[in-house]
Design a protein around this motif. Sequence first.
Motif, PDB file in Angstrom:
ATOM      1  N   THR A 111       0.827  -1.204   0.000  1.00  0.00           N
ATOM      2  CA  THR A 111       0.000   0.000   0.000  1.00  0.00           C
ATOM      3  C   THR A 111       0.861   1.252   0.000  1.00  0.00           C
ATOM      4  O   THR A 111       2.038   1.232   0.331  1.00  0.00           O
ATOM      5  CB  THR A 111      -0.909   0.015   1.236  1.00  0.00           C
ATOM      6  N   LYS A 112       0.228   2.380  -0.362  1.00  0.00           N
ATOM      7  CA  LYS A 112       0.942   3.660  -0.325  1.00  0.00           C
ATOM      8  C   LYS A 112       1.412   3.978   1.096  1.00  0.00           C
ATOM      9  O   LYS A 112       2.502   4.507   1.302  1.00  0.00           O
ATOM     10  CB  LYS A 112       0.041   4.776  -0.840  1.00  0.00           C
ATOM     11  N   ALA A 113       0.588   3.624   2.066  1.00  0.00           N
ATOM     12  CA  ALA A 113       0.975   3.900   3.455  1.00  0.00           C
ATOM     13  C   ALA A 113       2.231   3.130   3.831  1.00  0.00           C
ATOM     14  O   ALA A 113       3.136   3.658   4.483  1.00  0.00           O
ATOM     15  CB  ALA A 113      -0.173   3.518   4.382  1.00  0.00           C
ATOM     16  N   ALA A 114       2.288   1.868   3.410  1.00  0.00           N
ATOM     17  CA  ALA A 114       3.465   1.049   3.719  1.00  0.00           C
ATOM     18  C   ALA A 114       4.702   1.587   3.020  1.00  0.00           C
ATOM     19  O   ALA A 114       5.801   1.596   3.579  1.00  0.00           O
ATOM     20  CB  ALA A 114       3.210  -0.398   3.301  1.00  0.00           C
ATOM     21  N   LEU A 115       4.535   2.048   1.783  1.00  0.00           N
ATOM     22  CA  LEU A 115       5.672   2.588   1.046  1.00  0.00           C
ATOM     23  C   LEU A 115       6.211   3.858   1.697  1.00  0.00           C
ATOM     24  O   LEU A 115       7.406   4.145   1.655  1.00  0.00           O
ATOM     25  CB  LEU A 115       5.267   2.883  -0.394  1.00  0.00           C
ATOM     26  N   ASN A 116       5.348   4.615   2.319  1.00  0.00           N
ATOM     27  CA  ASN A 116       5.766   5.884   2.920  1.00  0.00           C
ATOM     28  C   ASN A 116       6.424   5.715   4.289  1.00  0.00           C
ATOM     29  O   ASN A 116       6.975   6.667   4.841  1.00  0.00           O
ATOM     30  CB  ASN A 116       4.561   6.818   3.051  1.00  0.00           C
ATOM     31  N   GLN A 117       6.357   4.499   4.852  1.00  0.00           N
ATOM     32  CA  GLN A 117       6.930   4.280   6.177  1.00  0.00           C
ATOM     33  C   GLN A 117       8.441   4.517   6.162  1.00  0.00           C
ATOM     34  O   GLN A 117       9.020   4.937   7.161  1.00  0.00           O
ATOM     35  CB  GLN A 117       6.612   2.871   6.662  1.00  0.00           C
ATOM     36  N   ARG A 118       9.067   4.214   5.066  1.00  0.00           N
ATOM     37  CA  ARG A 118      10.505   4.399   4.950  1.00  0.00           C
ATOM     38  C   ARG A 118      10.752   5.571   4.006  1.00  0.00           C
ATOM     39  O   ARG A 118      10.684   5.422   2.793  1.00  0.00           O
ATOM     40  CB  ARG A 118      11.166   3.123   4.440  1.00  0.00           C
ATOM     41  N   ASP A 119      11.060   6.686   4.571  1.00  0.00           N
ATOM     42  CA  ASP A 119      11.118   7.918   3.791  1.00  0.00           C
ATOM     43  C   ASP A 119      12.456   8.112   3.087  1.00  0.00           C
ATOM     44  O   ASP A 119      12.533   8.789   2.070  1.00  0.00           O
ATOM     45  CB  ASP A 119      10.831   9.109   4.716  1.00  0.00           C
ATOM     46  N   ILE A 120      13.536   7.540   3.622  1.00  0.00           N
ATOM     47  CA  ILE A 120      14.859   7.721   3.020  1.00  0.00           C
ATOM     48  C   ILE A 120      14.986   6.825   1.791  1.00  0.00           C
ATOM     49  O   ILE A 120      14.825   5.610   1.884  1.00  0.00           O
ATOM     50  CB  ILE A 120      15.973   7.411   4.028  1.00  0.00           C
ATOM     51  N   CYS A 121      15.276   7.435   0.648  1.00  0.00           N
ATOM     52  CA  CYS A 121      15.393   6.684  -0.600  1.00  0.00           C
ATOM     53  C   CYS A 121      16.836   6.337  -0.949  1.00  0.00           C
ATOM     54  O   CYS A 121      17.106   5.268  -1.494  1.00  0.00           O
ATOM     55  CB  CYS A 121      14.794   7.492  -1.757  1.00  0.00           C
ATOM     56  N   PHE A 122      17.763   7.259  -0.675  1.00  0.00           N
ATOM     57  CA  PHE A 122      19.166   7.071  -1.056  1.00  0.00           C
ATOM     58  C   PHE A 122      20.086   7.561   0.060  1.00  0.00           C
ATOM     59  O   PHE A 122      19.734   8.458   0.830  1.00  0.00           O
ATOM     60  CB  PHE A 122      19.495   7.871  -2.325  1.00  0.00           C
ATOM     61  N   TYR A 123      21.260   6.953   0.095  1.00  0.00           N
ATOM     62  CA  TYR A 123      22.390   7.489   0.845  1.00  0.00           C
ATOM     63  C   TYR A 123      23.471   7.867  -0.160  1.00  0.00           C
ATOM     64  O   TYR A 123      23.929   7.020  -0.925  1.00  0.00           O
ATOM     65  CB  TYR A 123      22.950   6.462   1.829  1.00  0.00           C
ATOM     66  N   ILE A 124      23.854   9.138  -0.165  1.00  0.00           N
ATOM     67  CA  ILE A 124      24.901   9.632  -1.066  1.00  0.00           C
ATOM     68  C   ILE A 124      26.009  10.222  -0.211  1.00  0.00           C
ATOM     69  O   ILE A 124      25.807  11.247   0.441  1.00  0.00           O
ATOM     70  CB  ILE A 124      24.357  10.687  -2.045  1.00  0.00           C
ATOM     71  N   ASN A 125      27.167   9.550  -0.215  1.00  0.00           N
ATOM     72  CA  ASN A 125      28.287  10.009   0.626  1.00  0.00           C
ATOM     73  C   ASN A 125      27.846  10.223   2.072  1.00  0.00           C
ATOM     74  O   ASN A 125      28.165  11.230   2.695  1.00  0.00           O
ATOM     75  CB  ASN A 125      28.893  11.291   0.062  1.00  0.00           C
ATOM     76  N   GLU A 126      27.062   9.269   2.565  1.00  0.00           N
ATOM     77  CA  GLU A 126      26.565   9.247   3.945  1.00  0.00           C
ATOM     78  C   GLU A 126      25.477  10.288   4.223  1.00  0.00           C
ATOM     79  O   GLU A 126      24.990  10.396   5.343  1.00  0.00           O
ATOM     80  CB  GLU A 126      27.712   9.406   4.955  1.00  0.00           C
ATOM     81  N   HIS A 127      25.099  11.072   3.220  1.00  0.00           N
ATOM     82  CA  HIS A 127      23.992  12.023   3.370  1.00  0.00           C
ATOM     83  C   HIS A 127      22.688  11.356   2.907  1.00  0.00           C
ATOM     84  O   HIS A 127      22.676  10.614   1.922  1.00  0.00           O
ATOM     85  CB  HIS A 127      24.248  13.286   2.555  1.00  0.00           C
ATOM     86  N   THR A 128      21.624  11.631   3.604  1.00  0.00           N
ATOM     87  CA  THR A 128      20.345  11.025   3.262  1.00  0.00           C
ATOM     88  C   THR A 128      19.602  11.863   2.228  1.00  0.00           C
ATOM     89  O   THR A 128      19.675  13.094   2.235  1.00  0.00           O
ATOM     90  CB  THR A 128      19.451  10.882   4.508  1.00  0.00           C
ATOM     91  N   VAL A 129      18.911  11.171   1.330  1.00  0.00           N
ATOM     92  CA  VAL A 129      18.003  11.823   0.382  1.00  0.00           C
ATOM     93  C   VAL A 129      16.616  11.258   0.645  1.00  0.00           C
ATOM     94  O   VAL A 129      16.367  10.065   0.439  1.00  0.00           O
ATOM     95  CB  VAL A 129      18.412  11.563  -1.081  1.00  0.00           C
ATOM     96  N   ARG A 130      15.725  12.110   1.102  1.00  0.00           N
ATOM     97  CA  ARG A 130      14.363  11.673   1.394  1.00  0.00           C
ATOM     98  C   ARG A 130      13.493  11.779   0.147  1.00  0.00           C
ATOM     99  O   ARG A 130      13.869  12.387  -0.846  1.00  0.00           O
ATOM    100  CB  ARG A 130      13.783  12.506   2.546  1.00  0.00           C
ATOM    101  N   PHE A 131      12.306  11.180   0.245  1.00  0.00           N
ATOM    102  CA  PHE A 131      11.492  11.071  -0.964  1.00  0.00           C
ATOM    103  C   PHE A 131      11.093  12.427  -1.514  1.00  0.00           C
ATOM    104  O   PHE A 131      11.047  12.616  -2.734  1.00  0.00           O
ATOM    105  CB  PHE A 131      10.239  10.222  -0.715  1.00  0.00           C
ATOM    106  N   ASN A 132      10.808  13.395  -0.666  1.00  0.00           N
ATOM    107  CA  ASN A 132      10.347  14.685  -1.203  1.00  0.00           C
ATOM    108  C   ASN A 132      11.446  15.357  -2.028  1.00  0.00           C
ATOM    109  O   ASN A 132      11.160  16.030  -3.029  1.00  0.00           O
ATOM    110  CB  ASN A 132       9.843  15.605  -0.084  1.00  0.00           C
ATOM    111  N   GLN A 133      12.716  15.154  -1.642  1.00  0.00           N
ATOM    112  CA  GLN A 133      13.798  15.710  -2.458  1.00  0.00           C
ATOM    113  C   GLN A 133      13.930  14.951  -3.770  1.00  0.00           C
ATOM    114  O   GLN A 133      14.112  15.550  -4.837  1.00  0.00           O
ATOM    115  CB  GLN A 133      15.126  15.638  -1.702  1.00  0.00           C
ATOM    116  N   PHE A 134      13.849  13.618  -3.699  1.00  0.00           N
ATOM    117  CA  PHE A 134      13.905  12.787  -4.910  1.00  0.00           C
ATOM    118  C   PHE A 134      12.800  13.196  -5.876  1.00  0.00           C
ATOM    119  O   PHE A 134      13.025  13.379  -7.082  1.00  0.00           O
ATOM    120  CB  PHE A 134      13.777  11.320  -4.498  1.00  0.00           C
ATOM    121  N   SER A 135      11.596  13.378  -5.359  1.00  0.00           N
ATOM    122  CA  SER A 135      10.456  13.789  -6.175  1.00  0.00           C
ATOM    123  C   SER A 135      10.685  15.155  -6.818  1.00  0.00           C
ATOM    124  O   SER A 135      10.416  15.362  -8.010  1.00  0.00           O
ATOM    125  CB  SER A 135       9.191  13.808  -5.317  1.00  0.00           C
TER     126      SER A 135
END
Length: 471
Positions: A2-26
């Motif tokens: 479900t969309k709710a389950a997909l949103n539980q994990r907001d971090i999509c990428f780690y780049i050089n130890e920095h997190t990229v969350r979904f809103n930035q990816f979008s």
Amino acid sequence: MTKAALNQRDICFYINEHTVRFNQFSADISRARLAIAQSDADSVLLFHQSSYDFAVGFFALALEGRHIVMPPNAQQQTLMYIAPQCQATLGDIKVDGLDAIDTNGATSNNSSNSSNSSNSSNNDSAVSVEVLLSRADLFTLLACQITFFTSGSTGQHKPIVKQFSQLNCEVDVLIKTFSQRLAATQLLVSTVSHQHIYGLLFKLLLPLKSGLAIVNDTFEYPEHINQCLGNDDRQTALLISSPAHLKRLSLDNVLIAKKAQLQGVFSSGGPLPFTIAQDLFTQLGQAPIEVFGSTETGGIAWRQCQQSSPSAWRVFPDISYRVMAETAQLILTSPYIAGDDYVTEDRVEWIDSQHFTMLGRADRTIKHEEKRINLDHMERCLQQHEFVNEVRVIVLNGAKKQVLAAVIELTDVGKIQLQQQHKKSLNDSFKQHLLGEFERICLPKKWRYPDMMAFNSQGKLVMKELEKLFD
């Protein structure tokens, strides 16, 4: 999921130890779409070293309905071969005669506030695009084609066209098949490139749809994976790899200390020797999950060899198969292939409707000295010798007749034998070993012993590199 389950994990990428969350990816995808919308190109050549930049470009092109053409590498000869099929490039490449879509500034290090649309201040026509609100929005029904290219390990790169819907369907099957491992995993680390179908599916699409965070790097050395995983046993991970990398890992396994963190190790791109699977099972407490398939077919079957003998292959859900009586070739009906009854070059033995045993390749059965020889069979026989670590038997076309040649990467014991004896003695030892299965007239006439086999980025042996050893 479900969309709710997909949103539980907001971090999509780690780049050089920095997190990229979904809103930035979008937001980065939206900005890239605005740049792509200014181009009239229907087919775009996409290549990025960075998995994150590639993912941004891939989804931006897909959402704009463009045909994505994925070169297997950025070598100029490869790009020039593929370029006539495209009107533009996107990414780390430049090709004479093709426009380069400029998305500089499309990716940002700062998270963006979510909104319903993104506007380009430089665009007089005020083009706007809908912002993606969740991971599920990445996998809507997109009318998009992707062209992959086979590795070129045995010749010229061959184009294979897939629909996004076929890839999406395969990702759903993978999530269903490996749901428990995915649910227990936070990170995904990989040694393979996203420019091929295995890497695209397992390194990007599968983790993005199942909620994992992707480590941006493509790891060359196990030591770097070890550092990436850190010392927190709660940081769980999946490793996406290939036989060539796993073979090197098994020789000096620095991940033994991290085995509690590893929820699974996947291998594809070529056959994984059973001895390597056994070694990794002993070292890590789990054998790699081997995925059998091809660019043409997508995933076909999988297995995990955790017994004293090789396991049978289990076909993925929604795939059915039968065996051609005359040649034992595998015939598939699969949602990832257009049409029914796709005849592969793989020979199998039927066990039941869900399982089979591999027998080798039909296209590696040759007529030599009026005898029929299966080169896979000869390689399996040589692989059983204590001096052999890796082997490939090839056919050299001489001026008057074809010649069989063997390329063998020796074990440590074999290397000692080569140092202590003449090369001819080692050749004779292997010939004597083969005489248990083959007539003398069928044996290889030429032998080479490189320090290491020449694998490409997908863990495949490149035929041209092997042939050069006999020049």
